[in-house]
Design an enzyme around this catalytic site. Sequence first.
Site, PDB file in Angstrom:
ATOM      1  N   CYS A 281       0.812  -1.221   0.000  1.00 46.69           N
ATOM      2  CA  CYS A 281       0.000   0.000   0.000  1.00 46.69           C
ATOM      3  C   CYS A 281       0.844   1.269   0.000  1.00 46.69           C
ATOM      4  CB  CYS A 281      -0.977  -0.009   1.176  1.00 46.69           C
ATOM      5  SG  CYS A 281      -0.192  -0.037   2.803  1.00 46.69           S
ATOM      6  N   HIS A 333      -2.435   0.858   6.848  1.00 46.23           N
ATOM      7  CA  HIS A 333      -2.851   0.806   5.437  1.00 46.23           C
ATOM      8  C   HIS A 333      -3.129   2.219   4.932  1.00 46.23           C
ATOM      9  CE1 HIS A 333      -4.179  -1.266   1.865  1.00 46.23           C
ATOM     10  NE2 HIS A 333      -5.301  -0.567   1.841  1.00 46.23           N
ATOM     11  N   HIS A 349      -5.708   1.917  -3.960  1.00 46.91           N
ATOM     12  CA  HIS A 349      -4.763   1.364  -2.989  1.00 46.91           C
ATOM     13  C   HIS A 349      -4.342  -0.021  -3.446  1.00 46.91           C
ATOM     14  CE1 HIS A 349      -7.835  -1.305  -0.753  1.00 46.91           C
ATOM     15  NE2 HIS A 349      -8.463  -0.806  -1.794  1.00 46.91           N
TER      16      HIS A 349
END
Length: 378
Positions: A281, A333, A349
């Site tokens: 990510c 994340h 992402h």
Amino acid sequence: MIFRLVVTLLFFSCSVFSQEKYLKHTISKGENITIIAKKYGVKPKAIIEANPNAPKILKLNSVLLIPNTNQTTTVIAATNETIVNNTSGTHEVLAKETLWGISKKYNVSVEDLKKANPLLETEGLKIGQQIAIPSNAVAIAEKPFENNQIANDVEVVVEVLPKETKYAIAKRYGITVAELEKQNPFIKGKLPVGYVLKIRTTKEKADAAAASATSQEIKDPLMAPETALADASVKIDSTSTNTIVKFSNHSDLINQLIVNATENIGTRYRSGGTTKAGFDCSGLMISTFSNFDIKLPRSSIEQSRIGMVVTSDEAQKGDLIFFKTNGRRQINHVGMVVEVVDGEIKFVHSSTHGGVMISSTKEAYYQRAFSQVNRVLQ
């Protein structure tokens, strides 16, 4: 003789009436009543009434009668663009195509494409794959090149100077970063000084770029080779919580960032990955922003400490969005906001289960895991 003449005239009149009242349509793969109705600008009920003996499940290559509304139904011309109804209901995936690009071509959302093709979530796109297109989609064909446009194109050889970036060079010659990379497929990451690029553009844009370089009267700092993105060519310190990079052409940069990131849709997830061979990510964010000489910290938790934290209601395209997934107590994340509509935030992402994709805060998983939004560009 008179009787035959009357019968012939009556038959001819009926034929003309039939031709005026109905059109014939041969059913193609993937079509249904709704798709066909949209193509001809009529209601599905009208087609059903015109074909009372037609089976509920349409057969390939069978013929339907369509009420004739005297409307042009297959091609609509407007400002040199051709809008073609998608009668097949499917699209064959070509090399380098992405879900984002296909969604734009058919004017539907990525989410709608995923709903119509559930396997995309786990398997991604594959060259030659046939994917279903929602019935309300229309394909927008590329603008055809006219002869005078082709004749007006020129190829310019450009040597990369110190501090020059792909974004600055593309701007100078009136093309996008994506077009620059397509014309020069071997350039990756930051451009090395002295690298020779071949750029195809219009003669007017090439002349304008040459004149600007000669006179050194370039007004837009984003187009000046020596100062292009100079204020962004710095490493953002992960300990600074209020650093925001400022640009004179903010919206254009944001759009270029989104295009650059979404071109990777379908790329697999790889822990520690920062290239097209695989991204994690934070690696996707690093790769995307570094293409515009903006250097982000390596991890998602470090990236969450830069810029300015804003509320989810204030989120804008280009902001970084952070999550605490899998019950974690700290951020682990990150993605980039690509669209905000009615409180729904869509972000690109790299997910561990699907690689690079676009997701939404309306999804229950990300709704629960949402942590914060940071603005790093202004």
